[in-house]
Design a protein around this motif. Structure first.
Motif, PDB file in Angstrom:
ATOM      1  N   UNK A  84      20.985 -14.843  57.212  1.00 31.43           N
ATOM      2  CA  UNK A  84      21.102 -15.489  55.915  1.00 31.43           C
ATOM      3  C   UNK A  84      19.890 -15.195  55.026  1.00 31.43           C
ATOM      4  N   UNK A  85      18.721 -15.125  55.647  1.00 32.17           N
ATOM      5  CA  UNK A  85      17.518 -14.824  54.873  1.00 32.17           C
ATOM      6  C   UNK A  85      17.575 -13.398  54.330  1.00 32.17           C
ATOM      7  N   UNK A  86      18.018 -12.457  55.156  1.00 29.87           N
ATOM      8  CA  UNK A  86      18.145 -11.064  54.703  1.00 29.87           C
ATOM      9  C   UNK A  86      19.166 -10.965  53.587  1.00 29.87           C
ATOM     10  N   UNK A  87      20.286 -11.669  53.720  1.00 27.85           N
ATOM     11  CA  UNK A  87      21.312 -11.628  52.677  1.00 27.85           C
ATOM     12  C   UNK A  87      20.793 -12.217  51.371  1.00 27.85           C
ATOM     13  N   UNK A  88      19.971 -13.232  51.454  1.00 28.24           N
ATOM     14  CA  UNK A  88      19.403 -13.816  50.232  1.00 28.24           C
ATOM     15  C   UNK A  88      18.519 -12.812  49.483  1.00 28.24           C
ATOM     16  N   UNK A  89      17.918 -11.879  50.224  1.00 26.14           N
ATOM     17  CA  UNK A  89      17.083 -10.853  49.615  1.00 26.14           C
ATOM     18  C   UNK A  89      17.877  -9.599  49.277  1.00 26.14           C
ATOM     19  N   UNK A  90      19.189  -9.650  49.399  1.00 32.81           N
ATOM     20  CA  UNK A  90      20.028  -8.533  48.983  1.00 32.81           C
ATOM     21  C   UNK A  90      20.251  -7.482  50.034  1.00 32.81           C
ATOM     22  N   UNK A  91      19.844  -7.735  51.278  1.00 31.76           N
ATOM     23  CA  UNK A  91      20.029  -6.747  52.325  1.00 31.76           C
ATOM     24  C   UNK A  91      21.461  -6.676  52.820  1.00 31.76           C
ATOM     25  N   UNK A  92      21.791  -5.554  53.400  1.00 27.02           N
ATOM     26  CA  UNK A  92      23.119  -5.316  53.978  1.00 27.02           C
ATOM     27  C   UNK A  92      22.954  -5.183  55.486  1.00 27.02           C
ATOM     28  N   UNK A  93      23.531  -6.114  56.239  1.00 28.99           N
ATOM     29  CA  UNK A  93      23.411  -6.099  57.707  1.00 28.99           C
ATOM     30  C   UNK A  93      24.315  -4.998  58.243  1.00 28.99           C
ATOM     31  N   UNK A 112      12.663   2.985  45.176  1.00 32.19           N
ATOM     32  CA  UNK A 112      12.265   2.698  46.553  1.00 32.19           C
ATOM     33  C   UNK A 112      11.034   1.816  46.622  1.00 32.19           C
ATOM     34  N   UNK A 113      10.023   2.090  45.784  1.00 33.50           N
ATOM     35  CA  UNK A 113       8.774   1.339  45.881  1.00 33.50           C
ATOM     36  C   UNK A 113       8.999  -0.143  45.601  1.00 33.50           C
ATOM     37  N   UNK A 114       9.807  -0.444  44.569  1.00 33.58           N
ATOM     38  CA  UNK A 114      10.086  -1.847  44.277  1.00 33.58           C
ATOM     39  C   UNK A 114      10.848  -2.521  45.429  1.00 33.58           C
ATOM     40  N   UNK A 115      11.812  -1.813  45.995  1.00 33.40           N
ATOM     41  CA  UNK A 115      12.615  -2.391  47.073  1.00 33.40           C
ATOM     42  C   UNK A 115      11.763  -2.566  48.338  1.00 33.40           C
ATOM     43  N   UNK A 116      10.848  -1.630  48.603  1.00 33.81           N
ATOM     44  CA  UNK A 116       9.957  -1.793  49.756  1.00 33.81           C
ATOM     45  C   UNK A 116       9.151  -3.078  49.611  1.00 33.81           C
ATOM     46  N   UNK A 117       8.671  -3.358  48.395  1.00 33.29           N
ATOM     47  CA  UNK A 117       7.947  -4.606  48.158  1.00 33.29           C
ATOM     48  C   UNK A 117       8.838  -5.805  48.446  1.00 33.29           C
ATOM     49  N   UNK A 118      10.078  -5.726  47.990  1.00 25.81           N
ATOM     50  CA  UNK A 118      11.029  -6.814  48.232  1.00 25.81           C
ATOM     51  C   UNK A 118      11.263  -7.007  49.729  1.00 25.81           C
ATOM     52  N   UNK A 119      11.476  -5.908  50.457  1.00 29.83           N
ATOM     53  CA  UNK A 119      11.761  -5.998  51.895  1.00 29.83           C
ATOM     54  C   UNK A 119      10.528  -6.474  52.648  1.00 29.83           C
ATOM     55  N   UNK A 120       9.351  -6.049  52.200  1.00 29.81           N
ATOM     56  CA  UNK A 120       8.126  -6.513  52.852  1.00 29.81           C
ATOM     57  C   UNK A 120       7.967  -8.022  52.684  1.00 29.81           C
ATOM     58  N   UNK A 121       8.252  -8.527  51.475  1.00 32.20           N
ATOM     59  CA  UNK A 121       8.190  -9.968  51.254  1.00 32.20           C
ATOM     60  C   UNK A 121       9.210 -10.693  52.133  1.00 32.20           C
TER      61      UNK A 121
END
Length: 1605
Positions: free
Chosen positions: A87-96, A115-124
């Protein structure tokens, strides 16, 4: 979900949404481009989350040996934990993308410049995941932690498969990088791949460079003032086109419009069995199961030189082949996932709907085929490794509601992954697979043990070498050998078929074949072993063989092996085989033809010229001719018998040979077959032969099955609950019975008690199990010939609930295999029905089936009934000791149905369904073990939720039936406990909640204990005929009897009196109360379970089933916990109110009274009174003082009370319990013939009368006066006796308007019949007895009916109506033999002895049976407490043995009677026993020769006359015997005056009184010791009686019994 979702799924999701929830957005939103394999590339960021510690937790669970419970906890922990992360990954827009084992892989697909912006998002996202979920503490002590890896760059997406099934893979260097990053990370760390580090905004991260590994460890993010992460988050959302747009869901994919093309595309990525359940509309909660499966993990490592496109084609080719091979064997290719060096294929055999009997063998054969294919056809393959494991797993859905996957979880899943790395390049399997495959041992090779990470005990490992040719040598005879000590139960008809074949072969000189057909476990091999033993005893030559499935593939294998056994070369050494065969063939087969057998028997005879010119067909024909010749010569010398077990596995050539042999040689062939097997043409030819007989093996009868269970357990008797357990699970299958008995022994849940050890009174309730068992036994088999052999009875431990005991793995596999043969909708129905119980009502079943209408339900039910999986209860041919009847004829149900009909009025479909609905609407399982196996498949959370649904449904039905005017079985029970419920009226019924179960959340608030506001329409409904029926009190006995006669004569359904409706309380007990208590126990609602266990115990006592009452109370005791040594230390596990504790004590007291535990019964009755605030004194002074108070007590009727109705009913509940406790106390003290006990008993009756008056209920008052009348007669108080009887008559005028009133009237009728008998008015007593018996027939009260029949017999006996006596005893036997009432049986056998002694040769039961019963039970607490009954029994036995001059046995029983005579009272049984005792005295004085007694001193007539004086002073209220006793006394006085007088007019002459009786029974042989251990010998006495015997001689043989009329 399996467990743990905070967000609930909608109950009615469209199919597209349910499919999308199982798949990533990458598939949902993709557009097909090219045929498979489809390869596409995109830029993106990968997040890999590894749950470390999970394998160690799995291993820890695997060591506890509680697989089902542990798997449930394991699935709960993992699903709960992983769902939060998803659920946390989905809240950040990730695709399981997938959840593989304990690894989650997520993808953010964007353009390269994003990519750089999304890496920041995924790191957070990763940092928040570590912060919130980085450590999860489990109760087992094993923490779960996270290791997270990130990578970014080009991601290749590959779809492999065909049009039927497709799989998504992500491959490429960055996929390898994220796996490497995960491995480099330690617990609670985040590692970025080097490529990801180079692409990100490095200034924003605090990192630690890992130079050697070319990776970066992320520590934190630098959030500066200019940088606002919320703005950054909103910016990133613009890069994610499929991010959720609604707050109601976490994924846009779940809100797509219906699209058939999309649905067809998505369906290709989901397994077939799961698709069937989704199409059926099954909720997600219903999909998960616990079952045993076989897992095959295929690992392919490729050379690094291969191009990616070429690699995709290799994977595509491998996937297609693996999927095809696996599906042929009954498995499915579940997942394909990549690793650094190659890819892995996870295949599973035995998923829901796919279970096959030989799945382990299929898995092994499929693995070898895959192994060979990959090596030979996949050119770039570097290494092929396959591992196979078998074991219990969780098969179901894990994850969040918005995104979840169907997977398997369990210890064997971890093991199969570890075996791949431990044994590379091999086809390896675990020990369980090796054993369950049933393949020959030479197909395997044991591998060296190796250490495996986080696997503490991997067990033995084997390499599977593939199928090799079976060698016949060393394989002979049957696997099962006849156990001489193990009887063969219920197979007389089958053995008779074999004996008929023997006779036919002997007389007709033709071959005979007997083919036994039976299912698995029906005892086919045991039957062959028995035939083998019988044939060898008759000196026949037997050739026996057991075949396996693999044997059917080898040409001529069965005959080859049989002839090797015939020639005796199957076990001889290889170097001696040729010489041995040569000796056997000499003189039978020409020498040049010996070489024909070279290939057949692995010998090397020289090739002859004649054979060398034969082709293969000619050689085969010549071999058969030689075999025919040899067998025909052999059968002339010795009869020959072939025994072939599992003949369905015989090859076609062997069947053809046997068919020819059958018609040419007188050989007997005995074979066993499975009924479902498909036989070849040769087999059909044999079956159709007139010389062949097909004999189906029937299931064992219930009695035979229970005998087998006793033998397996080493006991002579087992308790009723264990009988029900075995009969319901076995349904006549011997294998199931044997396996279940051994499983119970291995689980140590049974206790064994020495039968010969005398019963003793126990002071503790907790130690009564053995006595309860002994008090209910009947029909014990004869004692073994071994004198020193101990006999045991078996009981179940108190804390054990047999309904929840899990099946042994072998039996569960058999049942699950049968379940998987059904369609998905049939499986779901069976699984829901399994939760309800062995029998179930279709309304409750429909309640559990989501979205099912009545039409669909009936359609599926009919299909299951047609294939005998289910059956209507009224069609049951044979049922356990506790049958389930139709419980739902109660008016409450009828009212609900009427309401439903009104709501559905005008619906043609509804009317059509009701038209075709069978009555009754109750079904039961017809296939053994199916219900138990289906119940075990449910996950625990869902299991509890469904049990909660059942409890909600049954709650309103837990009351007395309509003819009993409703109400609680414990009177006013619900009103007495309302004070402990909350003021809101909310539930103390159910506190259980589980966030993972949708159903539990929905229904928890609905479930509660019955409240005082619940009205019983039966209590307020008055009879239509009440107004017409006069309410004037009966002033005399004549008026009362006249009213009874008119009522019985006019009884009809119209007048609503006796024939209102039959009582259904027994059905309600068995189908509502007992299941309801069981449902409450399963869901953990012990307080409610205690409530309904008390109700069930009270109902059982009301139905005269003392053992089941004890059973329910024992369950209730286990809920409360063990009692403390001191009362102030007592701490209950279940909180109950004081009234319930008092009721619990009162019910236990009544059970103890019925079991003969009088001391404990008194203790518990006193304790109950104390809890009810009514003390009973302990001393004589207290008795005097309390008697004074009670005599001057003035009743205050509750009807005049100003209290509110609820409070009034609380007081009524307390008063009712007081009355019953006091009634028990006077009955207990009345059994003791002491002055002190009589004072206590008198006080108890006085207190009972006063409490009944306060109760202000006519029926209760009448019952109390009837009890007082009985007590007064017993103690010899004639005036009070008749006064109480008259008072009861006067109070009986209003007792015709309720069932309780009718019961009180029937009791009064029985008392009047008893009174007339005691007074000597025998004709009136007989008439009243018949009327009382008719009333009992309407009321269905077996205890009261038995009492009525006892009085009726005694009246008819004294009236010398012996034919009527026999008729009454037959009715009594039909009534009492169904139960387990030892006291009732003792009274019955006492009456039989009277009939044998004085009944003109009439016989009801043989004397041997009567004697055997007394021998077994005379020391039981039940009979030792009943001195009145036992005095008559021992005196009658003494009279019987005197007629045969067996004076030692006469002395033994007479001494027993003399010890009892002082402990009797003036009751009918006591007076009757006293008369028999006096007759023995007279016989001793006049007929017994001197000096024959060793232990009884001779008595003078003056000493004997003291007994007569005692009789007249004690039995003043039983004058029916006075005149007869006076004549006996006169004879003694004459004997004292030396007047020699023949006893012809007193006692029937001993030489003629028994000559008219045909006796078939058992007698005691003479034994001078009187210790009670008397041997038994059998004899028959038959004396011819001439029909023309003179009437005077007949009169001399009769006893002149005078009676007062």
């Amino acid at each position: 979900m399996a467990t743990g979702d905070r967000v609930r799924a909608p109950l009615l999701w469209p199919v597209e949404a349910r499919l999308a929830a199982l798949l990533p957005d990458l598939l949902v939103f993709r557009k097909p481009r090219a045929p498979e394999p489809e390869l596409a590339t995109a830029q993106g960021v990968l997040l890999g989350v590894h749950v470390t510690g999970f394998t160690a937790l799995v291993d820890r669970f695997s060591l506890t040996c509680k697989s089902e419970d542990d798997l449930d906890k394991l699935a709960h922990i993992f699903s709960y934990y992983i769902s939060d992360i998803i659920e946390h990954v989905l809240c950040f827009g990730g695709d399981i993308l997938n959840i593989t084992g304990n690894v989650l892989l997520a993808l953010w697909t964007v353009e390269q410049n994003q990519l750089s912006d999304i890496i920041t998002l995924v790191a957070k996202c990763s940092l928040e995941i570590q912060e919130k979920f980085g450590v999860y503490h489990t109760r087992e002590g094993q923490d779960l932690q996270l290791k997270i890896g990130l990578s970014a760059g080009r991601i290749s997406q590959v779809i492999v498969g065909d049009e039927q099934r497709q799989y998504l893979l992500v491959i490429g260097r960055d996929v390898d990088d994220v796996q490497l990053a995960q491995r480099l990370a330690q617990a609670n760390e985040i590692v970025l791949s080097w490529n990801c580090w180079t692409l990100c905004e490095q200034y924003m991260f605090e990192v630690e460079i890992m130079k050697e590994d070319e990776a970066v460890k992320l520590r934190d993010m630098r959030i500066t003032d200019p940088f606002d992460f919320d703005e950054h988050f909103d910016k990133c959302l613009n890069y994610l086109p499929h991010y959720r747009t609604s707050a109601n869901t976490l994924r846009t994919a779940l809100e797509l419009d219906p699209d058939s093309a999309l649905e067809q595309t998505l369906r290709k990525h989901i397994m077939k069995n799961l698709l069937k359940k989704i199409d059926e509309g099954q909720p997600t909660e219903y999909i998960s199961e616990f079952r045993t499966v076989t897992m095959v993990l295929v690992s392919l490592e490729f050379h690094k030189t291969g191009w990616m496109l070429h690699l995709c084609h290799l994977i595509q080719e491998a996937a297609l082949y693996i999927s095809t091979v696996i599906e042929k064997g009954g498995g499915q290719l579940s997942q394909i996932f990549m690793f650094e060096k190659g890819c892995m294929f996870l295949c599973v055999f035995g998923l829901p709907g796919d279970k096959k009997p030989d799945e382990c063998a299929h898995a092994l054969e499929s693995s070898v085929s895959i192994f060979n294919f990959c090596w030979e056809n996949l050119t770039e393959t570097k290494l092929v490794s396959i591992s196979i494991t078998n074991g219990p797993v969780f098969c179901g859905v894990v994850g969040a509601v918005a995104r979840h996957e169907y997977t398997v979880i369990g210890p064997k899943v971890s093991l199969v992954a570890r075996m791949i790395t431990a044994y590379p390049g091999l086809v390896s399997c675990d020990e369980v697979t090796y054993l369950r495959s049933m393949l020959p041992a030479y197909n395997f090779k044991k591998l060296p043990e190796k250490m495996m990470k986080n696997i503490s005990n991997p067990g033995k490992t084997y390499e599977y070498l593939g199928h090799r040719r079976c060698i016949m040598f060393g394989k002979r005879h049957l696997i099962r050998v006849r156990n001489k000590n193990h009887p063969l139960f219920d197979r007389e008809k089958e053995l008779e078929a074999f004996q008929m074949a023997q006779q036919g072969c002997l007389h007709q000189k033709k071959g005979q074949a007997v083919l036994y057909e039976g299912g698995k476990g029906y005892g086919k091999s045991r039957l062959l072993a028995e035939i083998n033993l019988l044939a060898q005893k008759e000196e026949h030559r037997v050739l026996s063989l057991k075949l396996k499935e693999a044997d059917s593939k080898q040409h001529f294998y069965a005959i080859q092996t049989l002839m090797a056994i015939f020639f005796e070369i199957d076990t001889c050494p290889a170097f001696y085989r040729q010489e041995c065969l040569h000796k056997q063939l000499c003189g039978k087969v020409e020498e040049p033809l010996h070489c024909l057998f070279n290939d057949l028997f692995f010998v090397k005879f020289p090739l002859s010229f004649e054979v060398s010119h034969m082709d293969d067909l000619a050689r085969q024909k010549k071999i058969k001719e030689c075999f025919f010749q040899v067998l025909q010569e052999a059968v002339r010398e010795t009869p020959l018998i072939f025994l072939i077990d599992e003949a369905q596995h015989m090859d076609a050539a062997s069947w053809e040979f046997l068919g020819t042999l059958l018609s040419s040689a007188p050989i007997i062939m005995v074979m066993t077959l499975m009924p479902t097997s498909t036989l070849c043409g040769g087999a059909q030819h044999v079956l159709q032969s007139p010389q062949a007989m097909l004999k189906p093996i029937s299931k064992l009868a219930a009695n035979s099955l229970l005998k087998m269970a006793c033998w397996e357990l080493g006991a002579v008797s087992i308790p009723q609950e264990l009988q029900i357990y075995l009969l319901r699970r076995c349904l006549g299958n011997p294998l199931y019975c044997k396996a279940l008995c051994r499983d119970l022994l291995s689980k140590d849940i049974l206790l064994f008690h020495d039968l010969q050890k005398g019963e003793e009174e126990n002071s503790k309730w907790e130690t009564l199990s053995a006595n309860a068992m002994k008090s209910t036994m009947y029909g014990i088999p004869p004692v073994s010939s071994e004198e020193d052999q101990k006999l045991y009875v078996c009981t179940v431990k108190d804390e054990v609930n047999l309904d929840t005991v899990l099946l042994p793995p072998l039996l569960k596999e058999i049942a699950v295999n049968q379940l998987d043969q059904l369609s998905p909708e049939e499986q779901l129905l069976v699984k829901c029905a399994a939760v309800i119980g062995h029998s179930f009502h279709i309304d409750l079943l429909q309640h559990l089936l989501p979205g099912w209408d009545k039409h669909k339900l009936l359609q599926v039910l009919r299909a299951l009934v047609d294939i005998h999986v289910l059956r209507w209860c009224n069609e049951s041919q044979e049922f356990p000791a506790e049958p389930i009847s139709v419980p739902f004829s109660v008016e409450v149900i009828e009212k609900h149905k009427e309401e439903k009909k009104k709501s559905d009025a005008g619906s043609p479909l509804r009317q059509k369904e009701e038209l075709f609905l069978p009555q009754p609407e109750v079904l039961e399982f017809g296939v053994p073990l199916l219900r138990e196996a289906a119940w075990e498949l449910w996950p625990k959370a869902q299991q509890r939720a469904l049990h909660l649904e059942c409890a909600c449904f049954l709650r309103d039905l837990a009351c007395r039936c309509g003819s009993c005017q409703g109400g609680d079985f414990v009177p006013f029970h619900r009103f007495a406990i309302c004070s402990i419920k909350s003021s809101r009226g909310t539930s103390r019924f159910c506190s259980y909640k589980d966030t993972g179960s949708v159903l539990t959340q929905v229904i928890t608030d609905r479930l509660q204990l019955p409240s005082p506001q619940d009205s019983f329409q039966f209590q307020t409904k008055l009879s239509r005929s009440r107004e017409a029926f006069t309410s004037a009190p009966c002033r005399s006995e004549e008026e009362f009897l006249d009213r009874v006669s008119r009522t019985l004569a006019q009884a009809s359904p119209e007048n609503d009196l006796l024939t209102t409706k039959p009582c259904h309380c027994e059905e309600i007990l068995k189908s509502v109360l007992s299941p309801l208590a069981q449902h409450c126990l399963v869901i953990g609602e012990n307080t409610c379970a205690f409530y309904y266990l008390l109700e069930a115990a009270a109902a059982s006592l009301d139905l005269s089933d003392n053992y089941m009452a004890f059973f329910y109370l024992r369950k209730a005791s286990s809920l409360l916990g063990q009692p403390a040594a001191f009362s102030f230390l007592k701490k209950r596990k279940v909180k109950i109110c004081q009234f319930e504790e008092a009721t619990f004590c009162r019910l236990r007291s009544e059970v103890c009274f019925n079991m003969g535990q009088m001391t404990l019964a008194k203790k518990l009755a006193r304790q109950a009174l104390q809890l009810l605030k009514k003390n009973f004194p302990w001393t004589w002074f207290g008795v005097l003082f309390q008697t004074f108070l009670e005599k001057y007590w003035h009743p205050c009727s509750l009807s005049q009370s100003a209290d509110n109705p609820s409070e009034k009913k609380k007081k009524l509940a307390v008063l009712q319990q007081r009355v019953q406790c006091l009634s028990l106390l006077w009955q207990l003290y009345n059994l003791e013939a002491t002055a002190s006990s009589r004072r206590f008993a008198c006080l108890a009756t006085l207190m009972q009368k006063n409490s009944a008056k306060e109760f202000a209920d006519e029926a209760q008052v009448v019952s109390t006066y009837v009890a007082l009348s009985q007590f007064s007669q017993n103690v010899g108080d004639r005036e009070k006796w008749l006064h109480c009887e008259q008072m009861a008559i006067q109070k009986s005028s209003l007792c015709w308007f309720s069932r309780e009133g009718l019961l009180a009237t029937a009791q009064l009728m029985q008392t009047l019949a008893y009174t007339k008998l005691c007074l000597g008015h025998l004709d009136i007593s007989i008439k009243l007895g018949f009327q009382a018996h008719e009333m009992c027939g309407h009321l269905r009260k077996p205890a009261l009916e038995n009492l009525v029949l006892s009085v009726l017999f005694r009246s008819a006996f004294l009236k010398k109506k012996f034919d009527l006596c026999v008729h009454v005893l037959d009715s009594q036997w039909a009534l009492i033999s169904q139960g387990h009432d030892i006291l009732g049986l003792a009274c019955f056998y006492s009456a039989c002895l009277d009939l044998l002694l004085y009944g003109k040769g009439l016989l009801c039961r043989p004397f041997g049976e009567c004697l055997r019963f007394i021998q077994y039970y005379e020391h039981s607490c039940v009979l030792t407490s009943q001195s009145n009954v036992m005095l008559g029994v021992h005196s009658s036995l003494a009279m019987w043995f005197a007629q045969d001059s067996q004076w030692d046995l006469f002395e033994y029983h007479f001494s027993k009677a003399r010890q009892l005579v002082k402990r009797t009272n003036a009751s009918l049984f006591g007076s009757h026993g006293f008369v028999r005792f006096l007759e023995c005295h007279v016989l001793m004085l006049q007929k017994v020769p001197g000096g024959v007694f060793m232990h009884i001193p001779p008595e003078t007539p003056s000493q004997v006359l003291k007994y007569f004086k005692e009789f007249f002073s004690r039995c003043v209220t039983c004058p029916v015997y006075h005149r007869w006793v006076s004549e006996l006394k006169a004879s003694v006085m004459r004997y004292g005056k030396r007047e020699v007088l023949s006893l012809t007019n007193i006692i029937r002459p001993l030489d003629t009184c028994f000559t008219r009786i045909w006796i078939e029974g058992e007698f005691l042989e003479e034994n001078k010791s009187f210790d009670g251990n008397l041997a038994i010998q059998r004899f028959d006495r038959v004396t011819d009686v001439k029909e023309n015997r003179d009437e005077e001689e007949i009169q001399e043989c009769n006893i002149k019994t005078k009676k007062i009329i």
